[in-house]
Design a protein around this motif. Structure first.
Motif, mmCIF file in Angstrom:
data_model
loop_
_atom_site.group_PDB
_atom_site.id
_atom_site.type_symbol
_atom_site.label_atom_id
_atom_site.label_comp_id
_atom_site.label_asym_id
_atom_site.label_seq_id
_atom_site.Cartn_x
_atom_site.Cartn_y
_atom_site.Cartn_z
ATOM 1 N N UNK A 85 0.833 -1.206 0.000
ATOM 2 C CA UNK A 85 0.000 0.000 0.000
ATOM 3 C C UNK A 85 0.868 1.257 0.000
ATOM 4 N N UNK A 86 1.913 1.235 0.829
ATOM 5 C CA UNK A 86 2.821 2.381 0.846
ATOM 6 C C UNK A 86 3.434 2.620 -0.517
ATOM 7 N N UNK A 87 3.844 1.520 -1.186
ATOM 8 C CA UNK A 87 4.445 1.652 -2.512
ATOM 9 C C UNK A 87 3.435 2.190 -3.515
ATOM 10 N N UNK A 88 2.170 1.767 -3.373
ATOM 11 C CA UNK A 88 1.123 2.268 -4.276
ATOM 12 C C UNK A 88 0.964 3.773 -4.140
ATOM 13 N N UNK A 89 0.952 4.242 -2.888
ATOM 14 C CA UNK A 89 0.778 5.682 -2.680
ATOM 15 C C UNK A 89 1.989 6.441 -3.222
ATOM 16 N N UNK A 90 3.173 5.877 -3.000
ATOM 17 C CA UNK A 90 4.379 6.453 -3.593
ATOM 18 C C UNK A 90 4.209 6.597 -5.105
ATOM 19 N N UNK A 91 3.698 5.528 -5.720
ATOM 20 C CA UNK A 91 3.551 5.535 -7.170
ATOM 21 C C UNK A 91 2.547 6.600 -7.612
ATOM 22 N N UNK A 92 1.382 6.643 -6.922
ATOM 23 C CA UNK A 92 0.394 7.681 -7.237
ATOM 24 C C UNK A 92 1.040 9.053 -7.155
ATOM 25 N N UNK A 93 1.828 9.212 -6.124
ATOM 26 C CA UNK A 93 2.440 10.510 -5.866
ATOM 27 C C UNK A 93 3.337 10.938 -7.025
ATOM 28 N N UNK A 94 4.244 10.054 -7.459
ATOM 29 C CA UNK A 94 5.143 10.561 -8.497
ATOM 30 C C UNK A 94 4.508 10.550 -9.876
ATOM 31 N N UNK A 95 3.472 9.696 -10.062
ATOM 32 C CA UNK A 95 2.742 9.784 -11.334
ATOM 33 C C UNK A 95 2.048 11.141 -11.441
ATOM 34 N N UNK A 96 1.469 11.563 -10.325
ATOM 35 C CA UNK A 96 0.775 12.855 -10.319
ATOM 36 C C UNK A 96 1.741 13.978 -10.681
ATOM 37 N N UNK A 97 2.907 13.965 -10.019
ATOM 38 C CA UNK A 97 3.896 15.011 -10.290
ATOM 39 C C UNK A 97 4.342 14.950 -11.746
ATOM 40 N N UNK A 98 4.521 13.734 -12.234
ATOM 41 C CA UNK A 98 4.993 13.560 -13.604
ATOM 42 C C UNK A 98 3.966 14.090 -14.604
ATOM 43 N N UNK A 99 2.701 13.785 -14.361
ATOM 44 C CA UNK A 99 1.684 14.181 -15.325
ATOM 45 C C UNK A 99 1.409 15.681 -15.264
ATOM 46 N N UNK A 100 1.247 16.219 -14.055
ATOM 47 C CA UNK A 100 0.812 17.613 -14.007
ATOM 48 C C UNK A 100 1.934 18.641 -14.054
ATOM 49 N N UNK A 101 3.114 18.295 -13.560
ATOM 50 C CA UNK A 101 4.088 19.387 -13.597
ATOM 51 C C UNK A 101 5.441 19.079 -14.232
ATOM 52 N N UNK A 102 6.031 17.961 -13.942
ATOM 53 C CA UNK A 102 7.376 17.731 -14.488
ATOM 54 C C UNK A 102 7.416 16.508 -15.400
ATOM 55 N N UNK A 103 6.956 16.644 -16.632
ATOM 56 C CA UNK A 103 6.915 15.443 -17.476
ATOM 57 C C UNK A 103 8.291 14.900 -17.825
ATOM 58 N N UNK A 104 9.311 15.741 -17.812
ATOM 59 C CA UNK A 104 10.618 15.256 -18.262
ATOM 60 C C UNK A 104 11.540 14.860 -17.121
ATOM 61 N N UNK A 105 11.150 15.206 -15.905
ATOM 62 C CA UNK A 105 11.991 14.859 -14.766
ATOM 63 C C UNK A 105 11.889 13.357 -14.488
ATOM 64 N N UNK A 106 13.026 12.694 -14.267
ATOM 65 C CA UNK A 106 12.963 11.269 -13.937
ATOM 66 C C UNK A 106 12.147 11.062 -12.668
ATOM 67 N N UNK A 107 11.398 9.969 -12.629
ATOM 68 C CA UNK A 107 10.453 9.815 -11.526
ATOM 69 C C UNK A 107 11.131 9.648 -10.169
ATOM 70 N N UNK A 108 12.353 9.191 -10.160
ATOM 71 C CA UNK A 108 12.953 8.963 -8.844
ATOM 72 C C UNK A 108 13.343 10.251 -8.132
#
Lengths: 380, 362
Positions: free
Chosen positions: B93-116
């Motif tokens: 569950x923690x990993x899922x929330x982590x994933x949601x978190x960086x997907x959100x950042x990737x989609x809405x603000x930093x599409x080119x920044x590596x997800x890590x």
């Protein structure tokens, strides 16, 4: 202790001097797009963008430039645009999108998809249809150094007091396309010659069915259309009135309006009741009519009420026969008020809409007569 | 083993943040269309039943967390096996929330920044706060709860100018079935996820009242989710809302009051950042407590960093794309989580009752 202090200092130092974004870009590396025009010819999209160029320094100036490019898809054309300024275009400050009527006739979804999908363009942009003219011609009509698309945006905003064109933002348009029981509509922009100079004019409504443009309404019909949609915010009602052999042109200024649409199902037939309730003031009377008398006011009112009722009936008839497109959203009103009936008629709504009967009742309340209580009288 | 206690107020705010967590940004129950508010209310009602089970387990064994309870009820081997299941659930569950978190950042603000990059920054803070202990997390949540409630209510009231009441009419147009279906989804994500706190909390008998903690936070978190979802549907309308990954973000984008108040979408990101941080930390905390109990460690703090790092790496390899994430979160997750949220807690409660009865009679 010493180690902690060094750590603290180095953290502060790093925060101040080494922070920043991953993809760090300065404002000069962007071309800010203020507006976009989309045309289509022979399966290729032709995009024209107005970009804002600012110069730094003491006397900072902003000027604009038009660039255009073509591509197989909208995105392709946008990326091709990079070639000229050598910078990536930035769409978060785009306010207006103009789409040529020829492109809109072939369908809006291919055009809108990128705008809907991409994160940069905002949903609050406004869409215009350029009637019978290439969209890029509108952008080329720019005369002085102002940011032309922002002026266009102001022109659409000004329709609040004119009611000659609807004001539609991208998200509203997409919503109208998605929803059942309503067809979309957009404002029209055309070019008009004033003092030998072509100037843009925002007036009229483009009527859609599905995502395809099928017809137009003129400025006067648009006002009636806005009355039915309950979107009137201002504007005038004018008419020549004949009372007791005194004729005069009267302008009523609209201050507020409330339209109610209530569908009824009686004896197997669908009837739609439309009632409007408008607050106005007498703005102008070009003649000798003593409006301080109640019976005269009543007569003025009934003249205008009848006129509005007829206009609404005519417009609905026109859309039923000519365009057969439910831009008023009667279908969605039926869905809300009579969900079980809508389930039955939904598949045949296109057919039913053509034959629906409407019943219109208008009411006009003269709230005041502006600054004067009596008209100007000619003394002998 | 160190026993840490937190006050009721802190526990409530922690659980509220946990419930708001990722669901406020991902949006819940869009399949119910215009009846989304009804689905949420039914979801809360469902959740209040199962939460009664959690509260009962807590009050039967005060001062013990889930893993200690499992050991006492089921003995060494079976208890440790079920502990392992819960360690997996909270880790995942923690990993899922982590994933949601960086997907959100990737989609809405930093599409080119590596997800890590966003991931590492978030992860380090989570590990740090967990190392500092439950009390720090509790105090932080209390502060965040006040801040975020103000932000959320302010933004919703600004949004009122573009709301359209017709978007939630007619009621129950598609019948009750999709509503119940999405109510079940809402029940499992986010309300019944509070099962994590069975492992994370070990209440003090004199200080804490688990009944109060669970129900107030369910009500509070539920109300916020209800308000936000209602706002989303009123502003966007159901057909448009269904097509969006992050409806809250788009709804806030439409706020344009004059030339002055506009472009305040960042408020949504702030809410997600803080609430998501609390949610991840709680999951990490529960995992660590489980591992501590499994291996009889002196303190979970020694393994905080490795487990946190594992969680971060695991989250990167969870899905290939955001489409997969969406499908998992709304189609698969409710069935996957059902045993952890409902079946096992029920078994635990029944077994505990039998065990205690035996003890009393003998």
């Amino acid at each position: 202790m010493k180690f902690k202090r060094a750590l603290l200092i180095s953290i502060i130092f790093n925060c101040l001097f080494l922070s920043g974004c991953w993809n760090y870009r300065e404002i000069e590396q962007f071309s800010i797009v203020s507006g976009l025009a989309i045309d289509k010819s022979e399966n290729k999209y032709i995009l024209t963008a107005e970009i804002i160029e600012s110069t730094g320094g003491r006397d900072a100036k902003t000027s604009t430039k038009l660039i255009s490019s073509e591509g197989l898809t909208i995105f392709d054309a946008l990326r091709n645009m990079i070639r000229y300024p050598g910078k990536k275009l930035y769409f978060s400050h785009t306010k207006v999108i103009i789409i040529s009527s020829e492109t809109a006739k072939e369908g809006m979804i291919p055009v809108l998809d990128l705008i809907n999908r991409d994160i940069e363009p905002r949903y609050t942009m406004k869409i215009l249809i350029s009637k019978n003219i290439e969209a890029k011609k509108i952008l080329e009509a720019k005369s002085n150094s102002e940011i032309f698309c922002y002026t266009l945006d102001d022109m659409i905003d000004a329709q609040k007091n004119l009611s000659a064109a609807p004001e539609v933002e991208v998200w509203e348009f997409i919503n109208d396309i998605c929803k059942e029981g309503i067809s979309a509509s957009l404002p029209i922009v055309t070019l008009e010659m004033i003092n030998d100079k072509s100037t843009p004019k925002v007036e009229g409504t483009a009527v859609f069915k599905g995502d395809k443009l099928i017809g137009y309404l003129n400025g006067k019909d648009t006002k009636t259309f806005l009355f039915i949609k309950n979107k009137i915010k201002g504007g005038l009602l004018t008419k020549k009135v004949d009372i007791d052999n005194n004729s005069a042109n009267i302008s009523l200024e609209i201050f507020g309006n409330k339209t109610k649409i209530s569908p009824k199902f009686e004896n197997g037939k669908l009837l739609i009741d439309i009632s409007t309730d408008t607050d106005v003031s007498i703005g102008e009377i070009s003649g000798d009519l003593d409006f301080s008398k109640e019976e005269i006011r009543e007569k003025i009112k009934s003249y205008f009420e009848e006129e509005l009722e007829n206009q609404i009936k005519d417009l609905i008839k026109k859309l039923q026969t000519e365009y057969d497109s439910d831009i008023f959203g009667f279908g969605s009103t039926i869905k809300i008020k009579m969900p079980s009936l809508w389930k039955e008629i939904e598949p045949k709504w296109d057919e039913i809409f053509k034959t629906v009967d409407v019943n219109v009742k208008s009411k006009i309340n003269i709230k005041n007569t502006a600054y004067t209580s009596k008209p100007i009288k000619i003394g002998d | 083993m160190i026993r840490e206690t937190i006050s009721d107020k802190q526990a409530i705010s922690m659980m509220t943040m946990f419930i708001i967590g990722s669901s406020i940004v991902l949006g819940v129950g869009s399949e119910a269309k215009q009846d989304i508010w009804l689905a949420i209310i039914i979801g809360i009602l469902f959740a209040s039943i199962i939460i009664f089970v959690y509260v009962k387990i807590h009050s039967l064994f005060p001062e013990k967390n889930l893993f200690e309870i499992l050991n006492t009820i089921f003995g060494k081997y079976l208890g440790k096996f079920i502990s392992l299941l819960y360690i997996w659930y909270s880790f995942h569950l923690g990993a899922l929330v982590f994933h949601n978190f960086f997907q959100f950042i990737k989609v809405v603000s930093f599409p080119e920044t590596p997800e890590y990059v966003p991931l590492v920054f978030m992860g380090i803070v989570c590990i740090w706060v967990v190392k500092e202990g439950m009390e720090v997390l509790g105090r932080m949540s209390f502060f965040f709860t006040i801040l975020l409630t103000i932000i959320i209510i302010l933004v919703i009231s600004l949004n009122s100018s573009v709301m359209n009441i017709n978007n939630i009419r007619p009621m129950l147009y598609n019948g009750i079935k999709p509503v119940l279906n999405s109510a079940f989804g809402i029940f499992s994500f986010p309300f019944a996820e509070t099962v994590i706190f069975l492992g994370a909390f070990s209440f003090d008998k004199n200080k804490n009242n688990p009944f109060k903690i669970y129900y107030i936070s369910l009500l509070f978190g539920g109300t916020i989710i209800l308000l936000v979802s209602l706002r989303n549907i009123l502003v966007l309308g159901c057909s448009f809302l269904e097509s969006l990954y992050f409806p809250a973000y788009t709804a806030v984008e439409l706020i344009e009051i004059g030339e002055f108040i506009q472009r305040i979408e960042v408020a949504v990101s702030v809410v997600f950042l803080y609430a998501g941080f609390i949610k991840i930390s709680s999951c990490l905390f529960c995992t660590l407590k489980g591992i501590e109990n499994l291996f009889n460690l002196d303190s979970y703090k020694v393994i905080a960093a490795p487990v946190g790092l594992l969680m971060m790496t695991f989250s990167c390899s969870l899905y290939e794309s955001i489409m997969e994430m969406q499908e998992w979160a709304f189609m698969v997750y409710k069935y996957y989580a059902f045993p952890f949220q409902v079946i096992i807690p029920l078994i635990i409660l029944i077994a505990a009752k039998i065990k205690l009865k035996k003890q009393n009679s003998s």
